[in-house]
Design a protein around this motif. Structure first.
Motif, short mmCIF file in Angstrom:
data_model
loop_
_atom_site.label_atom_id
_atom_site.label_comp_id
_atom_site.label_asym_id
_atom_site.label_seq_id
_atom_site.Cartn_x
_atom_site.Cartn_y
_atom_site.Cartn_z
N PHE A 4 0.89 -1.22 0.04
CA PHE A 4 0.02 0.05 0.18
C PHE A 4 1.09 1.30 -0.03
CE2 PHE A 4 -3.61 2.38 2.32
CZ PHE A 4 -4.37 2.82 0.92
N HIS A 5 1.85 1.19 0.82
CA HIS A 5 2.96 2.43 0.77
C HIS A 5 3.67 2.72 -0.78
CE1 HIS A 5 2.51 2.04 5.15
NE2 HIS A 5 3.09 3.07 5.21
N LYS A 6 3.90 1.59 -1.27
CA LYS A 6 4.33 1.77 -2.55
C LYS A 6 3.39 2.14 -3.58
CE LYS A 6 7.84 -1.97 -2.12
NZ LYS A 6 8.25 -3.30 -2.61
N LEU A 7 2.24 1.80 -3.44
CA LEU A 7 1.05 2.23 -4.32
C LEU A 7 0.96 3.81 -4.19
CD1 LEU A 7 -1.38 1.92 -6.17
CD2 LEU A 7 -2.65 1.18 -4.17
N CYS A 8 0.79 4.08 -2.78
CA CYS A 8 0.61 5.63 -2.46
C CYS A 8 1.66 6.48 -3.00
CB CYS A 8 0.55 5.66 -1.12
SG CYS A 8 -1.09 5.03 -0.36
N TYR A 9 2.94 6.01 -3.28
CA TYR A 9 3.98 6.82 -3.69
C TYR A 9 4.26 6.68 -5.23
CZ TYR A 9 7.96 9.87 -3.78
OH TYR A 9 8.59 10.82 -3.83
N SER A 10 3.52 5.75 -5.79
CA SER A 10 3.82 5.38 -7.45
C SER A 10 3.27 6.77 -8.25
CB SER A 10 2.79 4.24 -7.80
OG SER A 10 2.53 4.26 -9.34
N SER A 11 4.06 6.91 -9.18
CA SER A 11 3.76 8.07 -10.09
C SER A 11 2.42 7.89 -10.85
CB SER A 11 4.84 8.57 -11.01
OG SER A 11 5.18 7.39 -11.91
N VAL A 12 2.03 6.66 -10.94
CA VAL A 12 0.70 6.28 -11.75
C VAL A 12 -0.55 5.94 -10.74
CG1 VAL A 12 1.93 5.67 -13.65
CG2 VAL A 12 1.28 4.00 -12.00
#
Length: 123
Positions: A4-12
């Motif tokens: 979820f953290h990775k998703l929140c920082y994704s540019s897309v």
């Protein structure tokens, strides 16, 4: 890092992606703390200049208190939004104001309404 953290920082990242994750994993996912930086997903999302304001609002809707969670650098998500996502900051402030206003009890009596509105202006 959690997914979820990775998703929140994704540019897309999109609002639909955030809502989909929350629907699949539950609203308590907004409370997950990153082991390295002590950040919530909201910290990550507000640091993301590509994050739509609606995605930030969707996390706040799950738990408004996350707006005031400190990370390991003693910063709250509002500070990151100020530095990295000004549109997100404005949206967060609007959400916080709407939440506060929803907690104010306004009576049905017109005189009480005027008195209550006057008191709110003084605050």
């Amino acid at each position: 890092d959690s997914p979820f953290h990775k998703l929140c920082y994704s540019s897309v990242v999109t609002t639909q992606m955030i809502i989909g994750y929350l629907n699949k994993n539950g609203k308590n996912a907004v409370l997950e703390i990153d082991a390295t930086y002590g950040m919530t997903p909201l910290h990550m999302l507000t640091m993301n200049p590509h994050a739509p304001v609606d995605s930030i609002a969707s996390l706040l809707d799950c738990n408004i208190e996350t707006a005031f969670c400190l990370d390991n650098q003693q910063k709250i998500p509002l500070e990151y939004a100020r530095d990295y996502n000004v549109v997100g900051l404005v949206g967060m402030i609007a959400s916080l104001c709407n939440h506060r206003n929803s907690l104010i009890h306004v009576g049905t009596d017109t005189e009480k309404n005027r008195e209550s509105a006057t008191k709110r202006r003084r605050i």
